[in-house]
Design a protein around this motif. Structure first.
Motif, PDB file in Angstrom:
ATOM      1  N   ASN A  12       0.825  -1.208   0.000  1.00  0.00           N
ATOM      2  CA  ASN A  12       0.000   0.000   0.000  1.00  0.00           C
ATOM      3  C   ASN A  12       0.860   1.259   0.000  1.00  0.00           C
ATOM      4  O   ASN A  12       0.567   2.224  -0.716  1.00  0.00           O
ATOM      5  N   CYS A  13       1.904   1.257   0.796  1.00  0.00           N
ATOM      6  CA  CYS A  13       2.800   2.406   0.873  1.00  0.00           C
ATOM      7  C   CYS A  13       3.513   2.617  -0.465  1.00  0.00           C
ATOM      8  O   CYS A  13       3.662   3.747  -0.927  1.00  0.00           O
ATOM      9  N   ARG A  14       3.936   1.523  -1.084  1.00  0.00           N
ATOM     10  CA  ARG A  14       4.607   1.621  -2.383  1.00  0.00           C
ATOM     11  C   ARG A  14       3.666   2.216  -3.427  1.00  0.00           C
ATOM     12  O   ARG A  14       4.058   3.117  -4.187  1.00  0.00           O
ATOM     13  N   GLU A  15       2.438   1.747  -3.452  1.00  0.00           N
ATOM     14  CA  GLU A  15       1.463   2.274  -4.414  1.00  0.00           C
ATOM     15  C   GLU A  15       1.211   3.760  -4.180  1.00  0.00           C
ATOM     16  O   GLU A  15       1.123   4.540  -5.135  1.00  0.00           O
ATOM     17  N   GLU A  16       1.098   4.144  -2.912  1.00  0.00           N
ATOM     18  CA  GLU A  16       0.884   5.551  -2.581  1.00  0.00           C
ATOM     19  C   GLU A  16       2.064   6.404  -3.049  1.00  0.00           C
ATOM     20  O   GLU A  16       1.885   7.473  -3.635  1.00  0.00           O
ATOM     21  N   VAL A  18       4.227   5.762  -5.455  1.00  0.00           N
ATOM     22  CA  VAL A  18       4.253   5.821  -6.924  1.00  0.00           C
ATOM     23  C   VAL A  18       3.227   6.827  -7.433  1.00  0.00           C
ATOM     24  O   VAL A  18       3.529   7.647  -8.305  1.00  0.00           O
ATOM     25  N   GLN A  19       2.021   6.787  -6.881  1.00  0.00           N
ATOM     26  CA  GLN A  19       0.989   7.724  -7.308  1.00  0.00           C
ATOM     27  C   GLN A  19       1.375   9.170  -7.005  1.00  0.00           C
ATOM     28  O   GLN A  19       1.172  10.064  -7.827  1.00  0.00           O
ATOM     29  N   LEU A  20       1.936   9.392  -5.826  1.00  0.00           N
ATOM     30  CA  LEU A  20       2.396  10.741  -5.485  1.00  0.00           C
ATOM     31  C   LEU A  20       3.459  11.210  -6.472  1.00  0.00           C
ATOM     32  O   LEU A  20       3.424  12.355  -6.939  1.00  0.00           O
ATOM     33  N   LEU A  22       3.960  10.222  -9.528  1.00  0.00           N
ATOM     34  CA  LEU A  22       3.380  10.452 -10.858  1.00  0.00           C
ATOM     35  C   LEU A  22       2.631  11.779 -10.927  1.00  0.00           C
ATOM     36  O   LEU A  22       2.595  12.424 -11.973  1.00  0.00           O
ATOM     37  N   ASN A  23       2.021  12.178  -9.810  1.00  0.00           N
ATOM     38  CA  ASN A  23       1.218  13.393  -9.791  1.00  0.00           C
ATOM     39  C   ASN A  23       1.995  14.640  -9.384  1.00  0.00           C
ATOM     40  O   ASN A  23       1.489  15.753  -9.542  1.00  0.00           O
ATOM     41  N   THR A  24       3.174  14.461  -8.833  1.00  0.00           N
ATOM     42  CA  THR A  24       3.990  15.609  -8.413  1.00  0.00           C
ATOM     43  C   THR A  24       5.369  15.465  -9.050  1.00  0.00           C
ATOM     44  O   THR A  24       5.486  15.575 -10.248  1.00  0.00           O
ATOM     45  N   VAL A  31       6.571  12.634  -1.420  1.00  0.00           N
ATOM     46  CA  VAL A  31       7.179  11.443  -2.015  1.00  0.00           C
ATOM     47  C   VAL A  31       8.355  10.995  -1.151  1.00  0.00           C
ATOM     48  O   VAL A  31       8.527   9.802  -0.884  1.00  0.00           O
TER      49      VAL A  31
END
Length: 53
Positions: A12-16, A18-20, A22-24, A31
Motif C-alpha cells: 500500500n505504501c509503495r502504491e501511494e 508511486v501515485q504521489l 506520478l502526480n507531483t 514522495v
C-alpha cells in the motif's frame, strides 16, 4: 508481528508513493516521506522475517 499484514502495508505504501510521484515529482516532500516510510516498513519486514525463519 504479523508478516502478511506488514507485507500488505508495504504494498500500500509503495502504491501511494508511486501515485504521489506520478502526480507531483520525485523531489516532492510527500514522495520523500512516503519513501522513508516504505524503507522503514521493508526493514521491519526483513527484521521479523529472519527472526521467524
Amino acid at each position: 508481528m504479523n508478516l502478511p499484514i506488514l507485507k500488505r502495508d508495504i504494498e500500500n505504501c509503495r502504491e501511494e508513493m508511486v501515485q504521489l510521484a506520478l502526480n507531483t515529482s520525485m523531489n516532492d516532500q510527500r514522495v520523500i516521506e512516503a519513501s522513508k516510510k516504505l524503507d522503514h516498513l521493508i526493514n521491519l519486514y526483513f527484521k521479523f522475517s529472519t527472526k521467524c525463519s
